[in-house]
Design a protein around this motif. Structure first.
Motif, PDB file in Angstrom:
ATOM      1  N   LEU A 103       0.843  -1.184   0.000  1.00  0.00           N
ATOM      2  CA  LEU A 103       0.000   0.000   0.000  1.00  0.00           C
ATOM      3  C   LEU A 103       0.884   1.241   0.000  1.00  0.00           C
ATOM      4  O   LEU A 103       1.865   1.315   0.745  1.00  0.00           O
ATOM      5  CB  LEU A 103      -0.896   0.043   1.238  1.00  0.00           C
ATOM      6  CG  LEU A 103      -1.964  -1.028   1.415  1.00  0.00           C
ATOM      7  CD1 LEU A 103      -2.820  -0.698   2.639  1.00  0.00           C
ATOM      8  CD2 LEU A 103      -2.836  -1.154   0.184  1.00  0.00           C
ATOM      9  N   ILE A 104       0.531   2.227  -0.832  1.00  0.00           N
ATOM     10  CA  ILE A 104       1.121   3.559  -0.764  1.00  0.00           C
ATOM     11  C   ILE A 104       0.006   4.474  -0.275  1.00  0.00           C
ATOM     12  O   ILE A 104      -1.038   4.585  -0.927  1.00  0.00           O
ATOM     13  CB  ILE A 104       1.653   4.023  -2.127  1.00  0.00           C
ATOM     14  CG1 ILE A 104       2.653   3.011  -2.679  1.00  0.00           C
ATOM     15  CG2 ILE A 104       2.299   5.405  -2.012  1.00  0.00           C
ATOM     16  CD1 ILE A 104       3.111   3.302  -4.096  1.00  0.00           C
ATOM     17  N   ARG A 130      -4.518  -0.540  -7.876  1.00  0.00           N
ATOM     18  CA  ARG A 130      -5.899  -0.428  -7.425  1.00  0.00           C
ATOM     19  C   ARG A 130      -6.007   0.728  -6.445  1.00  0.00           C
ATOM     20  O   ARG A 130      -5.216   0.825  -5.503  1.00  0.00           O
ATOM     21  CB  ARG A 130      -6.329  -1.725  -6.751  1.00  0.00           C
ATOM     22  CG  ARG A 130      -7.784  -1.719  -6.298  1.00  0.00           C
ATOM     23  CD  ARG A 130      -8.137  -2.982  -5.547  1.00  0.00           C
ATOM     24  NE  ARG A 130      -9.492  -2.904  -5.004  1.00  0.00           N
ATOM     25  CZ  ARG A 130      -9.932  -3.626  -3.991  1.00  0.00           C
ATOM     26  NH1 ARG A 130      -9.132  -4.494  -3.410  1.00  0.00           N
ATOM     27  NH2 ARG A 130     -11.161  -3.491  -3.557  1.00  0.00           N
ATOM     28  N   GLU A 131      -6.969   1.619  -6.644  1.00  0.00           N
ATOM     29  CA  GLU A 131      -7.177   2.756  -5.757  1.00  0.00           C
ATOM     30  C   GLU A 131      -8.110   2.362  -4.611  1.00  0.00           C
ATOM     31  O   GLU A 131      -9.120   1.690  -4.819  1.00  0.00           O
ATOM     32  CB  GLU A 131      -7.761   3.930  -6.541  1.00  0.00           C
ATOM     33  CG  GLU A 131      -6.839   4.428  -7.646  1.00  0.00           C
ATOM     34  CD  GLU A 131      -7.408   5.609  -8.394  1.00  0.00           C
ATOM     35  OE1 GLU A 131      -7.449   6.705  -7.799  1.00  0.00           O
ATOM     36  OE2 GLU A 131      -7.810   5.433  -9.557  1.00  0.00           O
ATOM     37  N   ALA A 135     -11.879   2.995   4.166  1.00  0.00           N
ATOM     38  CA  ALA A 135     -12.402   1.708   4.637  1.00  0.00           C
ATOM     39  C   ALA A 135     -11.646   0.541   4.005  1.00  0.00           C
ATOM     40  O   ALA A 135     -11.369  -0.475   4.663  1.00  0.00           O
ATOM     41  CB  ALA A 135     -13.890   1.609   4.319  1.00  0.00           C
ATOM     42  N   GLN A 136     -11.306   0.675   2.733  1.00  0.00           N
ATOM     43  CA  GLN A 136     -10.573  -0.399   2.057  1.00  0.00           C
ATOM     44  C   GLN A 136      -9.145  -0.518   2.562  1.00  0.00           C
ATOM     45  O   GLN A 136      -8.579  -1.614   2.601  1.00  0.00           O
ATOM     46  CB  GLN A 136     -10.591  -0.150   0.544  1.00  0.00           C
ATOM     47  CG  GLN A 136     -11.976  -0.266  -0.067  1.00  0.00           C
ATOM     48  CD  GLN A 136     -12.033   0.317  -1.469  1.00  0.00           C
ATOM     49  OE1 GLN A 136     -11.626   1.468  -1.680  1.00  0.00           O
ATOM     50  NE2 GLN A 136     -12.503  -0.467  -2.417  1.00  0.00           N
ATOM     51  N   ILE A 137      -8.554   0.621   2.955  1.00  0.00           N
ATOM     52  CA  ILE A 137      -7.221   0.571   3.569  1.00  0.00           C
ATOM     53  C   ILE A 137      -7.265  -0.316   4.809  1.00  0.00           C
ATOM     54  O   ILE A 137      -6.403  -1.180   5.013  1.00  0.00           O
ATOM     55  CB  ILE A 137      -6.735   1.989   3.947  1.00  0.00           C
ATOM     56  CG1 ILE A 137      -6.467   2.820   2.687  1.00  0.00           C
ATOM     57  CG2 ILE A 137      -5.461   1.921   4.806  1.00  0.00           C
ATOM     58  CD1 ILE A 137      -6.179   4.279   2.968  1.00  0.00           C
ATOM     59  N   TYR A 140      -7.144  -4.070   4.176  1.00  0.00           N
ATOM     60  CA  TYR A 140      -5.815  -4.594   3.900  1.00  0.00           C
ATOM     61  C   TYR A 140      -4.917  -4.546   5.131  1.00  0.00           C
ATOM     62  O   TYR A 140      -4.192  -5.505   5.415  1.00  0.00           O
ATOM     63  CB  TYR A 140      -5.155  -3.797   2.768  1.00  0.00           C
ATOM     64  CG  TYR A 140      -5.521  -4.258   1.391  1.00  0.00           C
ATOM     65  CD1 TYR A 140      -4.833  -5.306   0.781  1.00  0.00           C
ATOM     66  CD2 TYR A 140      -6.545  -3.653   0.683  1.00  0.00           C
ATOM     67  CE1 TYR A 140      -5.157  -5.741  -0.498  1.00  0.00           C
ATOM     68  CE2 TYR A 140      -6.885  -4.080  -0.600  1.00  0.00           C
ATOM     69  CZ  TYR A 140      -6.190  -5.119  -1.181  1.00  0.00           C
ATOM     70  OH  TYR A 140      -6.522  -5.548  -2.439  1.00  0.00           O
ATOM     71  N   GLU A 141      -4.953  -3.415   5.813  1.00  0.00           N
ATOM     72  CA  GLU A 141      -4.060  -3.186   6.946  1.00  0.00           C
ATOM     73  C   GLU A 141      -4.872  -2.537   8.065  1.00  0.00           C
ATOM     74  O   GLU A 141      -5.033  -1.308   8.097  1.00  0.00           O
ATOM     75  CB  GLU A 141      -2.891  -2.275   6.543  1.00  0.00           C
ATOM     76  CG  GLU A 141      -1.898  -2.903   5.573  1.00  0.00           C
ATOM     77  CD  GLU A 141      -0.963  -3.907   6.253  1.00  0.00           C
ATOM     78  OE1 GLU A 141      -1.050  -4.055   7.500  1.00  0.00           O
ATOM     79  OE2 GLU A 141      -0.154  -4.525   5.545  1.00  0.00           O
ATOM     80  N   PRO A 142      -5.394  -3.322   9.007  1.00  0.00           N
ATOM     81  CA  PRO A 142      -6.293  -2.785  10.043  1.00  0.00           C
ATOM     82  C   PRO A 142      -5.706  -1.656  10.874  1.00  0.00           C
ATOM     83  O   PRO A 142      -6.453  -0.798  11.365  1.00  0.00           O
ATOM     84  CB  PRO A 142      -6.597  -4.011  10.908  1.00  0.00           C
ATOM     85  CG  PRO A 142      -6.429  -5.167   9.975  1.00  0.00           C
ATOM     86  CD  PRO A 142      -5.309  -4.789   9.065  1.00  0.00           C
ATOM     87  N   GLU A 143      -4.382  -1.601  11.052  1.00  0.00           N
ATOM     88  CA  GLU A 143      -3.772  -0.585  11.907  1.00  0.00           C
ATOM     89  C   GLU A 143      -3.341   0.665  11.146  1.00  0.00           C
ATOM     90  O   GLU A 143      -2.858   1.620  11.746  1.00  0.00           O
ATOM     91  CB  GLU A 143      -2.552  -1.171  12.637  1.00  0.00           C
ATOM     92  CG  GLU A 143      -2.878  -2.321  13.574  1.00  0.00           C
ATOM     93  CD  GLU A 143      -3.754  -1.884  14.745  1.00  0.00           C
ATOM     94  OE1 GLU A 143      -3.703  -0.692  15.116  1.00  0.00           O
ATOM     95  OE2 GLU A 143      -4.487  -2.732  15.293  1.00  0.00           O
ATOM     96  N   VAL A 144      -3.485   0.648   9.812  1.00  0.00           N
ATOM     97  CA  VAL A 144      -3.035   1.775   8.995  1.00  0.00           C
ATOM     98  C   VAL A 144      -4.193   2.751   8.795  1.00  0.00           C
ATOM     99  O   VAL A 144      -5.331   2.346   8.557  1.00  0.00           O
ATOM    100  CB  VAL A 144      -2.506   1.282   7.635  1.00  0.00           C
ATOM    101  CG1 VAL A 144      -2.192   2.454   6.710  1.00  0.00           C
ATOM    102  CG2 VAL A 144      -1.255   0.423   7.840  1.00  0.00           C
ATOM    103  N   ARG A 145      -3.881   4.042   8.871  1.00  0.00           N
ATOM    104  CA  ARG A 145      -4.876   5.089   8.658  1.00  0.00           C
ATOM    105  C   ARG A 145      -4.418   5.995   7.521  1.00  0.00           C
ATOM    106  O   ARG A 145      -3.234   6.330   7.417  1.00  0.00           O
ATOM    107  CB  ARG A 145      -5.081   5.922   9.926  1.00  0.00           C
ATOM    108  CG  ARG A 145      -5.587   5.129  11.117  1.00  0.00           C
ATOM    109  CD  ARG A 145      -7.019   4.619  10.912  1.00  0.00           C
ATOM    110  NE  ARG A 145      -7.467   3.814  12.051  1.00  0.00           N
ATOM    111  CZ  ARG A 145      -7.361   2.500  12.127  1.00  0.00           C
ATOM    112  NH1 ARG A 145      -6.800   1.826  11.124  1.00  0.00           N
ATOM    113  NH2 ARG A 145      -7.797   1.843  13.182  1.00  0.00           N
ATOM    114  N   GLY A 146      -5.371   6.395   6.662  1.00  0.00           N
ATOM    115  CA  GLY A 146      -5.033   7.293   5.574  1.00  0.00           C
ATOM    116  C   GLY A 146      -6.280   7.809   4.888  1.00  0.00           C
ATOM    117  O   GLY A 146      -7.382   7.269   5.064  1.00  0.00           O
TER     118      GLY A 146
END
Length: 408
Positions: A103-104, A130-131, A135-137, A140-146
């Motif tokens: 993920l970027i 894929r954009e 919620a989709q972030i 993939y990565e429950p602890e990542v916020r963006g």
């Protein structure tokens, strides 16, 4: 450590091609030469006691997709081609690897245009992208916020040290000779070819020479009598690892600053299951200066005497100050990581091995962004091959081999 293949002396030459540097690019070149022109006698000289001691063996092990690089550049072409080849190479030879995707992530609104530009660049480079929304972030990565992210499916991880060892085995089986503990100190170019002398007193004569010396490549270029018109300015990349690797499932990157060839502090789950965090980028006080305590005055003086070094400092001092702060303060480093993963505290980070990037800098202070390969009489110089050179090492090796074969 020395690996020996078949060796013959013909017409006064000890070999056809001397390769200086036993990192992944030098070894890939040796393999490509012996495969594309069977019977070509190749000797690889590595100054360290073992292979892959520097850039090849001191990185996060990422197989880069090629999404960051300008369409049509060597980096873009070779990274895209090399990523697929590297996965195949590892699979064929039983080397540890995984295609994880990454993920970027944009965490600020001013990063959104750059993220969208990466989507376009990825598509131009033929990379599936894929954009994702917030919620989709989290899926993939429950602890990542963006605010938004892109998912790049072709990114992976491997052990580049193991890849280098396998390349050496294959080159040796095809007749190449790999000698460790042989630092080249003199290069003598003659009309008939090239002779080198190593620190041990060994003299070798060859028809052509390949300079894949990485952190020392500009010094080796000057030994040949060539002016490389650049200098290696070493940047140390400092890493931590997560004490709780379960926080991250795969690879998570920030949106990079387009002004710099560095990708920012990111999180990488390696093949061993641990999660590397970093690197930052600070000037190293020696070519192989893996911590602040390693200072080599002559090397530091050479860096400081290069006009490009001062021009970088004047142009980018704010960026550099931030990197220096994160180097000296673990809490500042943790703050940067929390932009992506809010759960990461200072106590969640444990320092691990650093690496040094061999960054070519021009006299005017330009950081060379693409791979830089130059030819002069009887010599091919690889003058800028930092990341993603490990990913792209197989196609780079073929390209260097193609150029040197034309000299024989």
């Amino acid at each position: 450590m020395t690996r020996t293949g078949r060796r013959r002396v013909v017409s006064g030459f000890d070999c056809d091609v001397l390769v200086i540097g036993g990192g992944i690019v030098g070894l890939s070149t040796a393999r490509a030469l012996t495969r594309s022109a069977p019977g070509t006698r190749v000797v690889v000289l590595e100054k360290e006691a073992a292979l892959a001691r520097h850039q090849t063996g001191r990185n996060s092990g990422v197989i880069h997709s090629g999404i960051y690089y300008r369409p049509g550049s060597l980096k873009a072409r070779y990274a895209v081609e090399g990523a697929a080849e590297m996965v195949k190479f590892c699979a064929e030879h039983g080397l540890p690897h995984q295609v994880t995707g990454k993920l970027i992530v944009a965490t600020r609104r001013d990063e959104l245009p750059r993220l969208h530009a990466l989507v376009q660049r990825g598509r131009e480079n033929g990379i599936p992208v894929r954009e994702l929304g917030p919620a989709q972030i989290s899926e993939y990565e429950p602890e990542v916020r963006g605010l938004a992210a892109i998912q790049v499916g072709t990114t992976g991880v491997c052990d580049y040290g193991a890849v280098a060892e396998q390349l050496a085995v294959q080159a040796g089986a095809a007749g190449a000779e790999v000698r460790c503990g042989e630092e080249v100190v003199v290069v003598d170019r003659r009309p008939w070819g090239v002779a080198v002398r190593t620190a041990s007193g060994t003299v070798l004569r060859a028809r052509a020479l390949v300079n894949c010396a990485g952190l020392q490549c500009d010094r080796v270029a000057r030994l040949t009598g060539d002016d490389p018109e650049m200098r290696i300015v070493p940047f140390r990349g400092e890493y931590y690892e997560l004490t709780d690797p379960s926080l991250i499932r795969g690879l998570v990157y920030p949106v990079p600053d387009p002004a710099f060839p560095f990708l920012g502090v990111h999180l990488t789950r390696g093949i061993d299951g641990g999660v590397h965090v970093g690197p930052n980028a600070v000037p190293a006080l020696a070519r192989e200066g893996y911590d602040w305590g390693v200072v080599r005055p002559a090397e530091l003086a050479a860096t400081l005497s290069w006009p490009g070094s001062w021009r970088i400092a004047r142009r980018h001092w704010r960026y550099g100050a931030g990197e220096l702060r994160r180097s000296l303060s673990k809490e500042a480093f943790a703050q940067e990581v929390r932009r992506l993963v809010p759960a990461v505290t200072e106590d969640a980070l444990r320092r691990t091995d650093a690496g040094v990037r061999a960054q070519a800098v021009l006299r005017d202070g330009t950081l060379v962004d693409d791979f830089l390969i130059r030819e002069t009489r009887q010599v091919v110089h690889v003058l800028n091959a930092p990341s993603p050179a490990a990913t792209a090492s197989l196609p780079i090796g073929r390209e260097v081999a193609r150029r040197v074969r034309a000299m024989l």
